[in-house]
Write an enzyme that holds these catalytic residues in place. Structure first.
Site, mmCIF file in Angstrom:
data_model
loop_
_atom_site.group_PDB
_atom_site.id
_atom_site.type_symbol
_atom_site.label_atom_id
_atom_site.label_comp_id
_atom_site.label_asym_id
_atom_site.label_seq_id
_atom_site.Cartn_x
_atom_site.Cartn_y
_atom_site.Cartn_z
ATOM 1 N N GLU A 170 -1.143 -8.634 7.814
ATOM 2 C CA GLU A 170 -1.548 -8.980 7.151
ATOM 3 C C GLU A 170 -1.298 -10.282 6.516
ATOM 4 O O GLU A 170 -1.292 -10.491 5.499
ATOM 5 C CB GLU A 170 -1.499 -7.706 6.126
ATOM 6 C CG GLU A 170 -1.853 -5.789 6.750
ATOM 7 C CD GLU A 170 -0.703 -5.004 5.532
ATOM 8 O OE1 GLU A 170 -1.096 -5.188 4.545
ATOM 9 O OE2 GLU A 170 -0.935 -4.225 5.968
ATOM 10 N N ASN A 221 -2.716 -8.522 13.079
ATOM 11 C CA ASN A 221 -3.247 -7.021 12.484
ATOM 12 C C ASN A 221 -2.991 -6.673 10.961
ATOM 13 O O ASN A 221 -2.763 -7.686 10.435
ATOM 14 C CB ASN A 221 -1.812 -5.811 13.012
ATOM 15 C CG ASN A 221 -2.316 -4.793 12.541
ATOM 16 O OD1 ASN A 221 -2.891 -4.228 13.336
ATOM 17 N ND2 ASN A 221 -1.076 -4.099 12.071
ATOM 18 N N HIS A 257 -8.063 1.573 8.131
ATOM 19 C CA HIS A 257 -7.571 2.466 6.905
ATOM 20 C C HIS A 257 -9.193 2.397 6.425
ATOM 21 O O HIS A 257 -9.344 1.783 5.512
ATOM 22 C CB HIS A 257 -6.653 1.639 5.779
ATOM 23 C CG HIS A 257 -5.178 1.983 6.846
ATOM 24 N ND1 HIS A 257 -4.481 3.406 6.736
ATOM 25 C CD2 HIS A 257 -4.043 0.832 6.938
ATOM 26 C CE1 HIS A 257 -3.565 2.826 7.077
ATOM 27 N NE2 HIS A 257 -3.248 2.119 7.637
ATOM 28 N N GLU A 286 -4.294 1.502 12.882
ATOM 29 C CA GLU A 286 -3.640 2.293 12.019
ATOM 30 C C GLU A 286 -4.966 3.128 11.382
ATOM 31 O O GLU A 286 -4.481 3.594 10.286
ATOM 32 C CB GLU A 286 -2.986 1.591 10.961
ATOM 33 C CG GLU A 286 -2.522 0.474 11.604
ATOM 34 C CD GLU A 286 -1.245 -0.386 10.043
ATOM 35 O OE1 GLU A 286 -1.749 0.087 8.656
ATOM 36 O OE2 GLU A 286 -0.621 -1.437 10.405
ATOM 37 N N ASP A 288 -7.001 6.004 9.614
ATOM 38 C CA ASP A 288 -6.875 7.515 8.962
ATOM 39 C C ASP A 288 -8.078 7.044 8.219
ATOM 40 O O ASP A 288 -9.080 5.657 7.893
ATOM 41 C CB ASP A 288 -5.895 7.393 7.912
ATOM 42 C CG ASP A 288 -5.373 6.593 7.580
ATOM 43 O OD1 ASP A 288 -6.097 5.689 6.572
ATOM 44 O OD2 ASP A 288 -3.528 6.554 6.946
HETATM 45 O O1 9MR Z 1 2.158 4.002 6.277
HETATM 46 C C1 9MR Z 1 3.610 3.228 5.721
HETATM 47 C C2 9MR Z 1 4.264 4.366 4.124
HETATM 48 O O2 9MR Z 1 4.859 4.936 4.596
HETATM 49 C C3 9MR Z 1 5.264 2.852 3.537
HETATM 50 O O3 9MR Z 1 5.517 3.306 2.133
HETATM 51 C C4 9MR Z 1 3.916 1.916 3.298
HETATM 52 C C5 9MR Z 1 5.045 0.035 2.634
HETATM 53 O O4 9MR Z 1 4.000 -0.517 2.084
HETATM 54 O O5 9MR Z 1 3.307 1.362 4.378
HETATM 55 C C6 9MR Z 1 2.765 2.210 5.119
HETATM 56 O O6 9MR Z 1 1.986 1.779 6.383
HETATM 57 C C7 9MR Z 1 1.051 0.579 6.273
HETATM 58 C C8 9MR Z 1 1.490 -0.200 7.444
HETATM 59 O O7 9MR Z 1 2.892 -0.745 8.102
HETATM 60 C C9 9MR Z 1 0.173 -1.731 7.537
HETATM 61 N N1 9MR Z 1 -0.863 -1.556 6.968
HETATM 62 C C10 9MR Z 1 -0.717 -0.547 5.931
HETATM 63 C C11 9MR Z 1 0.111 1.005 6.063
HETATM 64 C C12 9MR Z 1 -0.207 1.412 5.003
HETATM 65 O O8 9MR Z 1 0.172 1.216 3.312
#
Ligand code: 9MR
Length: 385
Positions: A170, A221, A257, A286, A288
């Site tokens: 990101e 990513n 996402h 990732e 969903d």
């Molecule tokens: O799924 C992850 C969640 O448990 C954490 O609290 C969160 C913190 O920012 O990050 C989530 O995973 C993220 C991933 O690392 C990067 N892309 C977006 C995902 C969903 O927020």
């Protein structure tokens, strides 16, 4: 010669044998392994799920843990640590590493014949407090030293055990952010300290990772990076620049996402194809598909069907591009999904919180099955599958 008369006892035996056989039949069927996502995935693709080692393997949340782990092992052949390799968890204090969650994921994967996607090394979010504090006064040189030490330590620890790494996550803002699509030289403390030449820092992050594990496939990513849009145009230009500079960049990951609140950009396959044409691997990292739920907290039939279509569209794009190496869902059950905590939305994964398979699961299974004739590598794009 007539056959011996059947005695009552013999008849009873026969009858009970028939009963036993009748009883055996379903058992024998159950013994025939049911297809799983993993068993149907083409040999040149990995099917993955995120898993939070600290919570889901070391068990601070015990709810349905055994069943969760057994599904994780049988359905997937790739695991991404959802949080365990982020700075906050793996490098919580300066000079202090905590590998417990990450180790748990790697060990679980190895015990179950699975591979691991590393996530993530350079990100603006979930940085440890000490990084946030120290970064207030960092020079670029100091930021570089901290990042190099971290990458060398973390990637080095798992060298040979991680097949793909999300090195930079990101790093571009979105169109709707202040300043539009540009590198996150404000929110990301490392890019901020090196704002004069952030691309040089990004390139070095890949170089440090490559030096620590020459086998790992190294990815950029991001979210909102499925279709061809301003953000992926920026990634495409950055990828060209890094490659021209000899940076060991190997892959581009679209997180996937999605929300049913928004439309679906069908240019995902074309987007993957343009990155593949640069010689890069691509992946859905990732996936969903969340949705706004009614007052009863339930999705409508239409939403359930549309979710399956969206999951499947992402998988199809991956299956149709030979350079697509992995398709990962960001958790497989609603109970552990990150979505309800963040949005007034839910139902984002492929199984309910009781592990009931949704139509989305069935759609993925069907597409994987269709793509695997005779278990051979999937057919190159353009040919009939
Ligand atoms: O799924 C992850 C969640 O448990 C954490 O609290 C969160 C913190 O920012 O990050 C989530 O995973 C993220 C991933 O690392 C990067 N892309 C977006 C995902 C969903 O927020």
């Amino acid at each position: 010669m007539s056959r011996p008369t059947t005695t009552k006892r013999a008849a009873a035996v026969t009858a009970s044998a028939v009963t036993a056989l009748a009883l055996l039949a379903p058992a024998a069927q159950a013994a025939r392994p049911e297809p799983t996502l993993r068993s149907q995935t083409p040999v040149d693709l990995k099917i993955g799920s995120a898993v939070w080692g600290q919570r889901d393997l070391l068990g601070f949340d015990q709810k349905n843990l055994t069943e969760f782990q057994s599904i994780l092992a049988s359905e997937f052949d790739s695991l991404t640590p959802e949080n365990d390799m982020k700075w906050q968890e793996i490098h919580p204090e300066e000079g202090v590493y905590d590998f417990s969650g990450a180790d748990a994921v790697v060990e679980f994967a190895q015990a179950n014949g699975q591979e691991v996607r590393g996530h993530t090394l350079l990100w603006h979010s979930q940085n440890a407090d000490w990084v946030v504090e120290a970064s207030a006064t960092w020079t670029c040189e100091e930021a570089r030293d901290v990042l190099e030490e971290h990458i060398t330590t973390v990637v080095g620890r798992y060298a040979g055990e991680i097949y793909e790494w999300d090195v930079a996550n990101e790093i571009f803002q979105d169109e709707w952010d202040n300043g539009g699509v540009r590198l996150r030289t404000e929110a990301n403390p490392f890019l901020k300290a090196c704002a004069e030449d952030p691309v040089a820092l990004i390139g070095d992050a890949f170089r440090w990772a490559h030096a620590a594990d020459p086998e790992a496939v190294l990815f950029l990513n991001d979210y909102n990076a499925e279709g061809i849009n301003t953000k992926t145009d920026a990634y495409y230009a950055l990828a060209q620049e890094l490659l021209a500079d000899g940076v060991p960049l190997h892959g581009f990951g679209a997180q996937g996402h999605l929300s049913l609140q928004y439309g679906f950009d069908t240019s995902i396959q074309a987007n993957f194809e343009r990155f593949a044409a640069l010689g890069l691997k691509v992946a859905v990292t990732e996936a969903d598909v969340r949705m706004p739920l009614g007052e009863d907290g339930e999705p409508t039939e239409e939403q359930i069907a549309l979710q399956a279509e969206r999951f499947d569209a992402m998988l199809e794009a991956c299956l149709n591009v030979a350079a697509c190496t992995s398709f990962t869902v960001w958790g497989f059950d609603d109970a552990r999904s990150w979505v309800p905590g963040v949005f007034p939305e839910g139902y984002a994964t492929i199984m309910t919180e009781d592990f009931e398979k949704k139509p989305s699961y069935d759609a993925l299974l069907e597409s994987l099955t269709d793509a695997t004739p005779g278990k051979s590598p999937r057919t190159p794009p353009g040919l009939n599958r």
